[in-house]
Enzyme design. Structure first.
Site, mmCIF file in Angstrom:
data_model
loop_
_atom_site.group_PDB
_atom_site.id
_atom_site.type_symbol
_atom_site.label_atom_id
_atom_site.label_comp_id
_atom_site.label_asym_id
_atom_site.label_seq_id
_atom_site.Cartn_x
_atom_site.Cartn_y
_atom_site.Cartn_z
ATOM 1 N N SER A 111 13.161 25.698 22.562
ATOM 2 C CA SER A 111 13.409 26.921 21.784
ATOM 3 C C SER A 111 14.775 27.520 22.113
ATOM 4 C CB SER A 111 12.330 27.954 22.068
ATOM 5 O OG SER A 111 11.052 27.390 21.898
HETATM 6 N N1 SAH Z 1 8.601 25.636 25.959
HETATM 7 C C1 SAH Z 1 9.093 24.349 25.555
HETATM 8 C C2 SAH Z 1 9.100 24.226 24.051
HETATM 9 C C3 SAH Z 1 8.446 22.980 23.631
HETATM 10 S S1 SAH Z 1 8.171 22.779 21.912
HETATM 11 C C4 SAH Z 1 10.428 24.047 26.177
HETATM 12 O O1 SAH Z 1 10.940 24.871 26.955
HETATM 13 O O2 SAH Z 1 10.952 22.962 25.944
HETATM 14 C C5 SAH Z 1 6.421 22.901 21.809
HETATM 15 C C6 SAH Z 1 5.646 21.891 22.584
HETATM 16 O O3 SAH Z 1 4.258 22.144 22.347
HETATM 17 C C7 SAH Z 1 5.870 20.428 22.190
HETATM 18 O O4 SAH Z 1 6.292 19.715 23.313
HETATM 19 C C8 SAH Z 1 4.499 19.960 21.689
HETATM 20 O O5 SAH Z 1 4.212 18.615 22.018
HETATM 21 C C9 SAH Z 1 3.570 20.918 22.415
HETATM 22 N N2 SAH Z 1 2.248 21.083 21.846
HETATM 23 C C10 SAH Z 1 1.885 21.186 20.539
HETATM 24 N N3 SAH Z 1 0.544 21.330 20.419
HETATM 25 C C11 SAH Z 1 0.060 21.323 21.704
HETATM 26 C C12 SAH Z 1 -1.246 21.415 22.269
HETATM 27 N N4 SAH Z 1 -2.353 21.563 21.499
HETATM 28 N N5 SAH Z 1 -1.368 21.364 23.593
HETATM 29 C C13 SAH Z 1 -0.298 21.213 24.400
HETATM 30 N N6 SAH Z 1 0.956 21.106 23.942
HETATM 31 C C14 SAH Z 1 1.133 21.159 22.608
#
Ligand code: SAH
Length: 267
Positions: A111
């Site tokens: 993000s």
């Molecule tokens: N906070 C992260 C942002 C990652 S983007 C950072 O600093 O990089 C969102 C993430 O949520 C993705 O990696 C995706 O695989 C994960 N995601 C989506 N649905 C999910 C679920 N049900 N459980 C765990 N992770 C999930």
């Protein structure tokens, strides 16, 4: 011979400078030094991955966030200390401290710093967090590359962070290990179920968007705790802030945001 000597002693006509090639041309272009100086300055400003250089660029990111209204001191300190460029592909490192989301593989993104900072400052303003002087016990859904998790670790008593994509989970674990991020438990699983063994949580943060906050998160939120999650609202997404009170929940929908979708199950 005479011609040549005169050429060396006096400035050449412009046409000849442009027509010259190789080292000779460079030697005849005083502006080359300026070009080099500005290139060197750019190289110094770009995060090199080590030491002072990236620290300075990161500090500028923190100043911009401060100017945008992020005032929580511990949060600003955390943003100033976590090396965001190490969490993304080295080919994108030059953009690491710009206010932009970047791909982290598997169609997912890290993000934007301003969105991360906004969500964490909202979380820090929750009543349990204010009473405790920190985020307390945290649940993060969507570890991704682990950047936000590293920030949370500096603001919380403990963090459980869940990622559903095995490869991202492995990479985040490898990335967080050398930073000696204590108090963090990374879980490979479906974050929509939360993580009951460590519940209740004072702070819950989701990094992926669903139609509604998952029921498990509401159940696992402590009284006085706060949950921040992007949720769909018509064709848009908004940031929802949910506080658990003694006898129920209070929800406030804030500004539009743009997150990757929450998916159930694991990959
Ligand atoms: N906070 C992260 C942002 C990652 S983007 C950072 O600093 O990089 C969102 C993430 O949520 C993705 O990696 C995706 O695989 C994960 N995601 C989506 N649905 C999910 C679920 N049900 N459980 C765990 N992770 C999930």
């Amino acid at each position: 011979m005479t011609e040549r000597r005169r050429g060396a002693a006096f400035p050449l006509p412009l046409a000849k400078v442009h027509g010259a090639a190789g080292r000779g041309r460079d030697a005849l272009q005083p502006q080359r030094l300026l070009r080099e100086a500005s290139r060197d300055a750019r190289a110094r400003a770009a995060p090199s991955g080590v030491g002072l250089d990236s620290a300075q660029v990161r500090q500028r990111m923190v100043q911009r966030l401060h100017a945008q209204g992020i005032r929580h001191e511990a949060l600003l300190r955390a943003l100033g200390s976590v090396p965001r460029h190490l969490f993304i592909d080295s080919a994108l490192a030059a953009q690491a401290y710009e206010d932009t989301s970047l791909p982290i593989g598997h169609g997912q993104t890290i993000s934007r710093p301003s969105v991360v900072a906004r969500m964490l400052s909202l979380l820090l303003a929750g009543s349990a967090a204010r009473a405790r002087g920190g985020l307390g016990k945290v649940l993060e859904v969507g570890t991704g590359c682990g950047y936000q998790c590293a920030l949370l670790a500096q603001l919380a008593d403990s963090v459980v962070s869940i990622e559903r994509v095995r490869d991202l989970f492995d990479k985040a674990r490898a990335q967080l290990a050398p930073l000696r991020v204590d108090r963090v438990r990374l879980v490979h699983g479906d974050g929509m179920r939360g993580h009951a063994p460590n519940a209740p949580y004072h702070s819950i943060i989701a990094a992926a968007v669903g139609d509604e906050p998952a029921p498990a998160w509401l159940e696992q939120l402590a009284i006085g705790g706060r949950l921040i999650a992007p949720v769909r609202s018509g064709t848009q997404q908004v940031l929802a802030v949910i506080d658990r009170e003694l006898h129920g929940y209070r929800r406030l929908d804030l500004e539009p945001v743009h997150f990757v979708p929450l998916k159930s199950g694991v990959d």
